[in-house]
Design a protein around this motif. Structure first.
Motif, mmCIF file in Angstrom:
data_model
loop_
_atom_site.group_PDB
_atom_site.id
_atom_site.type_symbol
_atom_site.label_atom_id
_atom_site.label_comp_id
_atom_site.label_asym_id
_atom_site.label_seq_id
_atom_site.Cartn_x
_atom_site.Cartn_y
_atom_site.Cartn_z
ATOM 1 N N ASP A 129 -6.767 15.638 0.620
ATOM 2 C CA ASP A 129 -6.877 14.317 0.005
ATOM 3 C C ASP A 129 -8.307 14.035 -0.428
ATOM 4 O O ASP A 129 -8.534 13.402 -1.467
ATOM 5 C CB ASP A 129 -6.389 13.238 0.966
ATOM 6 C CG ASP A 129 -4.886 13.324 1.211
ATOM 7 O OD1 ASP A 129 -4.156 13.822 0.319
ATOM 8 O OD2 ASP A 129 -4.446 12.906 2.296
ATOM 9 N N GLN A 140 1.442 6.461 4.708
ATOM 10 C CA GLN A 140 1.629 7.887 4.979
ATOM 11 C C GLN A 140 0.408 8.479 5.663
ATOM 12 O O GLN A 140 0.527 9.342 6.528
ATOM 13 C CB GLN A 140 1.890 8.617 3.667
ATOM 14 C CG GLN A 140 2.024 10.111 3.823
ATOM 15 C CD GLN A 140 2.143 10.802 2.469
ATOM 16 O OE1 GLN A 140 2.080 10.174 1.432
ATOM 17 N NE2 GLN A 140 2.311 12.099 2.504
ATOM 18 N N LYS A 141 -0.787 8.020 5.315
ATOM 19 C CA LYS A 141 -1.998 8.672 5.775
ATOM 20 C C LYS A 141 -2.557 8.126 7.084
ATOM 21 O O LYS A 141 -3.457 8.713 7.646
ATOM 22 C CB LYS A 141 -3.092 8.569 4.706
ATOM 23 C CG LYS A 141 -2.716 9.281 3.434
ATOM 24 C CD LYS A 141 -2.447 10.738 3.686
ATOM 25 C CE LYS A 141 -1.975 11.438 2.438
ATOM 26 N NZ LYS A 141 -1.412 12.722 2.698
ATOM 27 N N TRP A 186 -7.016 4.841 -3.738
ATOM 28 C CA TRP A 186 -6.082 5.850 -3.227
ATOM 29 C C TRP A 186 -5.410 5.352 -1.941
ATOM 30 O O TRP A 186 -4.202 5.494 -1.762
ATOM 31 C CB TRP A 186 -6.853 7.148 -2.966
ATOM 32 C CG TRP A 186 -6.070 8.187 -2.240
ATOM 33 C CD1 TRP A 186 -5.251 9.126 -2.785
ATOM 34 C CD2 TRP A 186 -6.039 8.389 -0.826
ATOM 35 N NE1 TRP A 186 -4.706 9.904 -1.789
ATOM 36 C CE2 TRP A 186 -5.174 9.466 -0.580
ATOM 37 C CE3 TRP A 186 -6.653 7.761 0.252
ATOM 38 C CZ2 TRP A 186 -4.912 9.922 0.699
ATOM 39 C CZ3 TRP A 186 -6.385 8.224 1.528
ATOM 40 C CH2 TRP A 186 -5.517 9.291 1.738
ATOM 41 N N TYR A 187 -6.204 4.752 -1.070
ATOM 42 C CA TYR A 187 -5.700 4.293 0.224
ATOM 43 C C TYR A 187 -4.621 3.229 0.054
ATOM 44 O O TYR A 187 -3.617 3.242 0.766
ATOM 45 C CB TYR A 187 -6.861 3.750 1.062
ATOM 46 C CG TYR A 187 -6.469 3.315 2.454
ATOM 47 C CD1 TYR A 187 -6.248 4.258 3.453
ATOM 48 C CD2 TYR A 187 -6.319 1.971 2.774
ATOM 49 C CE1 TYR A 187 -5.893 3.875 4.731
ATOM 50 C CE2 TYR A 187 -5.972 1.579 4.050
ATOM 51 C CZ TYR A 187 -5.748 2.529 5.024
ATOM 52 O OH TYR A 187 -5.398 2.140 6.290
ATOM 53 N N LYS A 206 -2.543 2.971 -2.260
ATOM 54 C CA LYS A 206 -1.314 3.628 -2.705
ATOM 55 C C LYS A 206 -0.664 4.444 -1.592
ATOM 56 O O LYS A 206 0.539 4.618 -1.564
ATOM 57 C CB LYS A 206 -1.604 4.558 -3.891
ATOM 58 C CG LYS A 206 -2.009 3.838 -5.141
ATOM 59 C CD LYS A 206 -2.332 4.848 -6.232
ATOM 60 C CE LYS A 206 -2.863 4.163 -7.467
ATOM 61 N NZ LYS A 206 -3.311 5.126 -8.476
ATOM 62 N N ASN A 207 -1.475 4.991 -0.681
ATOM 63 C CA ASN A 207 -0.964 5.969 0.288
ATOM 64 C C ASN A 207 -1.155 5.588 1.745
ATOM 65 O O ASN A 207 -0.951 6.429 2.610
ATOM 66 C CB ASN A 207 -1.685 7.311 0.069
ATOM 67 C CG ASN A 207 -1.497 7.828 -1.326
ATOM 68 O OD1 ASN A 207 -0.395 8.131 -1.734
ATOM 69 N ND2 ASN A 207 -2.578 7.918 -2.080
ATOM 70 N N HIS A 208 -1.571 4.378 2.069
ATOM 71 C CA HIS A 208 -2.022 4.067 3.433
ATOM 72 C C HIS A 208 -0.966 4.263 4.502
ATOM 73 O O HIS A 208 -1.276 4.716 5.586
ATOM 74 C CB HIS A 208 -2.600 2.656 3.510
ATOM 75 C CG HIS A 208 -1.589 1.568 3.500
ATOM 76 N ND1 HIS A 208 -0.892 1.224 2.369
ATOM 77 C CD2 HIS A 208 -1.158 0.758 4.485
ATOM 78 C CE1 HIS A 208 -0.068 0.239 2.662
ATOM 79 N NE2 HIS A 208 -0.207 -0.062 3.914
ATOM 80 N N THR A 214 -10.674 9.830 4.231
ATOM 81 C CA THR A 214 -9.264 10.183 4.057
ATOM 82 C C THR A 214 -8.667 10.872 5.271
ATOM 83 O O THR A 214 -7.456 10.889 5.431
ATOM 84 C CB THR A 214 -9.062 11.120 2.846
ATOM 85 O OG1 THR A 214 -9.747 12.350 3.088
ATOM 86 C CG2 THR A 214 -9.518 10.469 1.565
#
Length: 182
Positions: free
Chosen positions: A34, A80-81, A73-74, A76-78, A29
């Motif tokens: 996270d 931003q992260k 999770w990735y 959903k959020n890739h 992450t």
């Protein structure tokens, strides 16, 4: 009675590996916060589906769940992260010392050089593409066998060896001092 037997077996086979799970999640992450979320979700999933676990390698099983939870999770959020900075506090030499990696030489110059080398190595690992970073972390930092990594990632052992070889070459290239004359 059955629930307490499940709890006891879960505590014996899975919970001792939370540090490994958290370490892998941190590297995947790139964020302590996270990673905590991913590990928490992974532990909930592990407990929920623990009745289906019939093996002896709780560590590899938990790391598989952590990895799968990370990829969920990735997705959903890739966006931003992808630009999250490396968490220096999490991966500092002090954190490693606290985990039991004591250094015999306490010379300030040696300690400074070691800390700088560790920082460069951590930045190099961080720069690796995810598919190489995850197998490198599992092999070099978590000391999983090729077979265990293959099980966690869901790829053949040959692919694990290939990714490790390519990851090591990329890491060496990243860490090589740049030659201004080249």
């Amino acid at each position: 009675m059955i629930a307490s037997a499940k709890n006891k077996r879960f505590q014996t086979l899975v919970l001792p590996h939370l540090n490994s799970a958290f370490n892998l999640a941190c590297w995947l992450t790139r964020s302590r916060h996270d990673a905590e979320d991913v590990v928490q979700e992974a532990c909930l999933r592990a407990f929920k589906f623990f009745d289906g676990f019939h093996g002896d390698d709780g560590r590899a099983w938990l790391l598989t769940i952590v990895r799968n939870t990370f990829y969920t999770w990735y997705q959903k959020n890739h966006e931003q992260k992808q630009n999250t900075l490396f968490d220096e506090d999490l991966h500092s030499a002090d954190a490693q010392d606290a985990a039991g990696m004591e250094h015999a030489d306490n010379n300030p110059e040696t300690l400074l050089m070691r800390k700088d080398s560790e920082r460069l190595l951590q930045q190099g690992l961080e720069a690796l593409p995810l598919e190489f970073r995850e197998v490198m972390v599992m092999r070099e930092l978590e000391d999983l066998s090729y077979k265990q990594i293959a099980g966690v990632v869901g790829i053949p052992i040959g692919t694990v060896m290939s990714r490790l070889g390519r990851g090591r070459k990329l890491l060496a290239k990243i860490l090589a001092p740049s030659n201004p004359e080249a």
